[in-house]
Design a protein around this motif. Structure first.
Motif, PDB file in Angstrom:
ATOM      1  N   VAL A 197      54.032  39.999   1.661  1.00 32.57           N
ATOM      2  CA  VAL A 197      55.413  40.426   1.435  1.00 32.57           C
ATOM      3  C   VAL A 197      55.549  41.927   1.651  1.00 32.57           C
ATOM      4  O   VAL A 197      56.483  42.405   2.314  1.00 32.57           O
ATOM      5  CB  VAL A 197      55.878  40.036   0.010  1.00 32.57           C
ATOM      6  N   ARG A 198      54.603  42.688   1.103  1.00 34.57           N
ATOM      7  CA  ARG A 198      54.642  44.139   1.284  1.00 34.57           C
ATOM      8  C   ARG A 198      54.635  44.521   2.766  1.00 34.57           C
ATOM      9  O   ARG A 198      55.437  45.338   3.229  1.00 34.57           O
ATOM     10  CB  ARG A 198      53.443  44.776   0.584  1.00 34.57           C
ATOM     11  N   GLU A 199      53.721  43.899   3.515  1.00 32.25           N
ATOM     12  CA  GLU A 199      53.570  44.267   4.924  1.00 32.25           C
ATOM     13  C   GLU A 199      54.760  43.833   5.773  1.00 32.25           C
ATOM     14  O   GLU A 199      55.101  44.502   6.753  1.00 32.25           O
ATOM     15  CB  GLU A 199      52.273  43.691   5.477  1.00 32.25           C
ATOM     16  N   ILE A 200      55.391  42.723   5.416  1.00 28.62           N
ATOM     17  CA  ILE A 200      56.590  42.297   6.152  1.00 28.62           C
ATOM     18  C   ILE A 200      57.676  43.363   6.024  1.00 28.62           C
ATOM     19  O   ILE A 200      58.303  43.761   7.022  1.00 28.62           O
ATOM     20  CB  ILE A 200      57.090  40.935   5.629  1.00 28.62           C
ATOM     21  N   PHE A 201      57.894  43.849   4.803  1.00 22.09           N
ATOM     22  CA  PHE A 201      58.955  44.827   4.596  1.00 22.09           C
ATOM     23  C   PHE A 201      58.575  46.223   5.086  1.00 22.09           C
ATOM     24  O   PHE A 201      59.431  46.955   5.592  1.00 22.09           O
ATOM     25  CB  PHE A 201      59.370  44.850   3.126  1.00 22.09           C
ATOM     26  N   LEU A 202      57.297  46.584   4.977  1.00 17.77           N
ATOM     27  CA  LEU A 202      56.885  47.876   5.518  1.00 17.77           C
ATOM     28  C   LEU A 202      56.881  47.845   7.044  1.00 17.77           C
ATOM     29  O   LEU A 202      57.197  48.847   7.694  1.00 17.77           O
ATOM     30  CB  LEU A 202      55.502  48.256   4.992  1.00 17.77           C
ATOM     31  N   GLY A 203      56.536  46.699   7.624  1.00 14.94           N
ATOM     32  CA  GLY A 203      56.598  46.581   9.071  1.00 14.94           C
ATOM     33  C   GLY A 203      57.990  46.819   9.595  1.00 14.94           C
ATOM     34  O   GLY A 203      58.181  47.392  10.680  1.00 14.94           O
ATOM     35  N   LEU A 204      58.982  46.420   8.819  1.00 16.83           N
ATOM     36  CA  LEU A 204      60.374  46.578   9.227  1.00 16.83           C
ATOM     37  C   LEU A 204      60.926  47.954   8.874  1.00 16.83           C
ATOM     38  O   LEU A 204      61.593  48.601   9.691  1.00 16.83           O
ATOM     39  CB  LEU A 204      61.220  45.493   8.551  1.00 16.83           C
ATOM     40  N   ASN A 205      60.649  48.429   7.670  1.00 16.87           N
ATOM     41  CA  ASN A 205      61.310  49.628   7.152  1.00 16.87           C
ATOM     42  C   ASN A 205      60.506  50.911   7.303  1.00 16.87           C
ATOM     43  O   ASN A 205      61.029  51.992   7.043  1.00 16.87           O
ATOM     44  CB  ASN A 205      61.645  49.430   5.669  1.00 16.87           C
ATOM     45  N   GLU A 206      59.252  50.806   7.717  1.00 15.38           N
ATOM     46  CA  GLU A 206      58.424  51.992   7.890  1.00 15.38           C
ATOM     47  C   GLU A 206      57.867  52.104   9.298  1.00 15.38           C
ATOM     48  O   GLU A 206      57.852  53.188   9.881  1.00 15.38           O
ATOM     49  CB  GLU A 206      57.272  51.963   6.878  1.00 15.38           C
ATOM     50  N   ALA A 207      57.428  50.976   9.865  1.00 18.79           N
ATOM     51  CA  ALA A 207      56.772  51.008  11.172  1.00 18.79           C
ATOM     52  C   ALA A 207      57.705  50.685  12.326  1.00 18.79           C
ATOM     53  O   ALA A 207      57.313  50.804  13.490  1.00 18.79           O
ATOM     54  CB  ALA A 207      55.590  50.029  11.185  1.00 18.79           C
ATOM     55  N   ALA A 208      58.932  50.275  12.035  1.00 21.39           N
ATOM     56  CA  ALA A 208      59.840  49.860  13.112  1.00 21.39           C
ATOM     57  C   ALA A 208      61.177  50.592  13.037  1.00 21.39           C
ATOM     58  O   ALA A 208      62.222  50.023  13.357  1.00 21.39           O
ATOM     59  CB  ALA A 208      60.075  48.350  13.042  1.00 21.39           C
ATOM     60  N   THR A 209      61.145  51.861  12.642  1.00 19.28           N
ATOM     61  CA  THR A 209      62.408  52.587  12.506  1.00 19.28           C
ATOM     62  C   THR A 209      63.142  52.721  13.839  1.00 19.28           C
ATOM     63  O   THR A 209      64.371  52.835  13.866  1.00 19.28           O
ATOM     64  CB  THR A 209      62.179  53.975  11.894  1.00 19.28           C
ATOM     65  N   ASP A 210      62.408  52.688  14.963  1.00 17.00           N
ATOM     66  CA  ASP A 210      63.077  52.750  16.262  1.00 17.00           C
ATOM     67  C   ASP A 210      63.905  51.496  16.532  1.00 17.00           C
ATOM     68  O   ASP A 210      64.791  51.503  17.393  1.00 17.00           O
ATOM     69  CB  ASP A 210      62.058  52.942  17.381  1.00 17.00           C
ATOM     70  N   LEU A 211      63.632  50.418  15.779  1.00 17.35           N
ATOM     71  CA  LEU A 211      64.374  49.169  15.937  1.00 17.35           C
ATOM     72  C   LEU A 211      65.429  48.984  14.851  1.00 17.35           C
ATOM     73  O   LEU A 211      66.135  47.972  14.854  1.00 17.35           O
ATOM     74  CB  LEU A 211      63.414  47.979  15.894  1.00 17.35           C
ATOM     75  N   VAL A 212      65.527  49.941  13.938  1.00 14.52           N
ATOM     76  CA  VAL A 212      66.379  49.770  12.762  1.00 14.52           C
ATOM     77  C   VAL A 212      67.363  50.917  12.562  1.00 14.52           C
ATOM     78  O   VAL A 212      68.544  50.703  12.300  1.00 14.52           O
ATOM     79  CB  VAL A 212      65.501  49.615  11.485  1.00 14.52           C
ATOM     80  N   VAL A 213      66.881  52.149  12.683  1.00 10.90           N
ATOM     81  CA  VAL A 213      67.642  53.325  12.261  1.00 10.90           C
ATOM     82  C   VAL A 213      68.472  53.884  13.413  1.00 10.90           C
ATOM     83  O   VAL A 213      67.984  54.035  14.538  1.00 10.90           O
ATOM     84  CB  VAL A 213      66.682  54.412  11.717  1.00 10.90           C
ATOM     85  N   ARG A 214      69.719  54.190  13.120  1.00 15.97           N
ATOM     86  CA  ARG A 214      70.533  54.864  14.118  1.00 15.97           C
ATOM     87  C   ARG A 214      70.373  56.388  13.973  1.00 15.97           C
ATOM     88  O   ARG A 214      70.128  56.873  12.874  1.00 15.97           O
ATOM     89  CB  ARG A 214      72.003  54.447  14.010  1.00 15.97           C
ATOM     90  N   PRO A 215      70.442  57.139  15.067  1.00 16.47           N
ATOM     91  CA  PRO A 215      70.874  56.717  16.396  1.00 16.47           C
ATOM     92  C   PRO A 215      69.767  56.140  17.291  1.00 16.47           C
ATOM     93  O   PRO A 215      70.060  55.681  18.386  1.00 16.47           O
ATOM     94  CB  PRO A 215      71.420  58.014  16.996  1.00 16.47           C
ATOM     95  N   GLN A 216      68.482  56.191  16.843  1.00 21.69           N
ATOM     96  CA  GLN A 216      67.402  55.732  17.726  1.00 21.69           C
ATOM     97  C   GLN A 216      67.623  54.304  18.195  1.00 21.69           C
ATOM     98  O   GLN A 216      67.419  53.973  19.370  1.00 21.69           O
ATOM     99  CB  GLN A 216      66.048  55.821  17.017  1.00 21.69           C
ATOM    100  N   VAL A 217      68.042  53.429  17.286  1.00 20.89           N
ATOM    101  CA  VAL A 217      68.157  52.017  17.629  1.00 20.89           C
ATOM    102  C   VAL A 217      69.276  51.764  18.641  1.00 20.89           C
ATOM    103  O   VAL A 217      69.232  50.787  19.388  1.00 20.89           O
ATOM    104  CB  VAL A 217      68.370  51.168  16.356  1.00 20.89           C
TER     105      VAL A 217
END
Length: 289
Positions: A197-217
């Motif tokens: 569970v930890r790694e699923i959420f860290l994979g999304l919210n820490e390691a994949a900011t280019d796929l989540v955070v604007r303006p990068q996304v």
């Protein structure tokens, strides 16, 4: 066959519908983080009446195997952690699954984390994707709330953090038959391995900011050349500080559309399945035209 070894991991999936020479599209349903393909129980039969329907459990979820440390692409993984749970790892599995069942190109219906995996497919493997349906996607946030979420999962109780986080975006439960949904969602997380569970959420919210955070996304999503239907809960957009026009701006194909649903939660396809099914089936039906 309901299990296939994909990238070294045993994945559960179902494959239903007319198939063969049917004129319908092939629809790939991709669930969200800490969920599984049971989420689509109210959709599978309705869509399989017209289309081939493939519904997998992503690695580390449901009946599929959890990758061993050191497996996967290594995107964002940390030493000693469960690796291979980055959105790009999920997308890589979907690429192999599509090939294994001879299914491409597909319409990818992705919920939450599944919408990010669907977008990765559309950008990086465009020949495999006919269209994307992004269901309450978790991209479009500013950097600060994503960093706060990542920090929360570095604490000792990832299960508690996940149940609180997802419990806060449940629907109003005013529709008949929806009262038990929060219990189902919570108990499913309680049954998972805490480090997964930890790694699923860290994979999304820490390691994949280019796929989540604007303006990068924004620079990433506009590379989706296929049609994109985005369906968002109004409250989700409010939390992100955007509106439906933002999703339109990152979906350049002329058949793309963005619809906002009021008074629903994150799993609105379970709360209002008939409405959801009619919307998506109607939109898919117009792809050829």
């Amino acid at each position: 066959m309901t299990y296939t070894t994909i990238n070294g991991n045993r994945l559960f999936h179902t494959d239903e519908g007319p198939g063969g020479d049917t004129p319908g599209e092939t629809v790939l349903f991709v669930h969200g983080g800490t969920c599984d393909s049971h989420d689509w129980s109210a959709q599978i039969a309705a869509f399989a009446a017209h289309h081939r329907v493939i519904a997998p459990d992503l690695r580390g979820h449901g009946r599929s195997a959890t990758p061993k440390p050191g497996s996967g692409s290594g995107s964002g993984s940390r030493s000693g952690s469960v690796s291979g749970l980055h959105p790009r790892d999920f997308a890589a599995d979907l690429v192999e699954l599509i090939a294994a069942v001879d299914a491409g190109p597909v319409v990818v219906v992705g919920h939450s984390l599944g919408a990010i995996a669907a977008s990765v497919l559309a950008v990086e493997f465009p020949s495999l994707v006919r269209a994307v349906v992004a269901v309450d996607p978790p991209y479009g946030f500013e950097a600060e709330p994503i960093a706060q979420t990542a920090a929360a999962f570095h604490t000792a109780d990832p299960i508690g953090v996940a149940t609180t986080l997802l419990g806060g975006i449940e629907g109003p439960r005013t529709t008949p038959g929806t009262a038990a949904l929060p219990v189902w969602h919570r108990r499913r997380i309680l049954g998972m391995d805490p480090e997964t569970v930890r790694e699923i959420f860290l994979g999304l919210n820490e390691a994949a900011t280019d796929l989540v955070v604007r303006p990068q996304v924004e620079k990433y999503l506009v590379r989706r050349a296929c049609p994109v239907l985005t369906l968002s809960a109004a409250n989700s957009l409010k939390i992100k500080g955007i509106d439906g026009h933002w999703d339109t701006s990152v979906s350049p194909h002329p058949y793309s559309a963005s619809l906002v649903l009021e008074e629903v939660g994150h799993w609105f396809f379970q709360e209002r399945p008939e409405e959801f099914n009619a919307l998506v089936l109607g939109w898919i039906g117009g792809l050829t035209a």
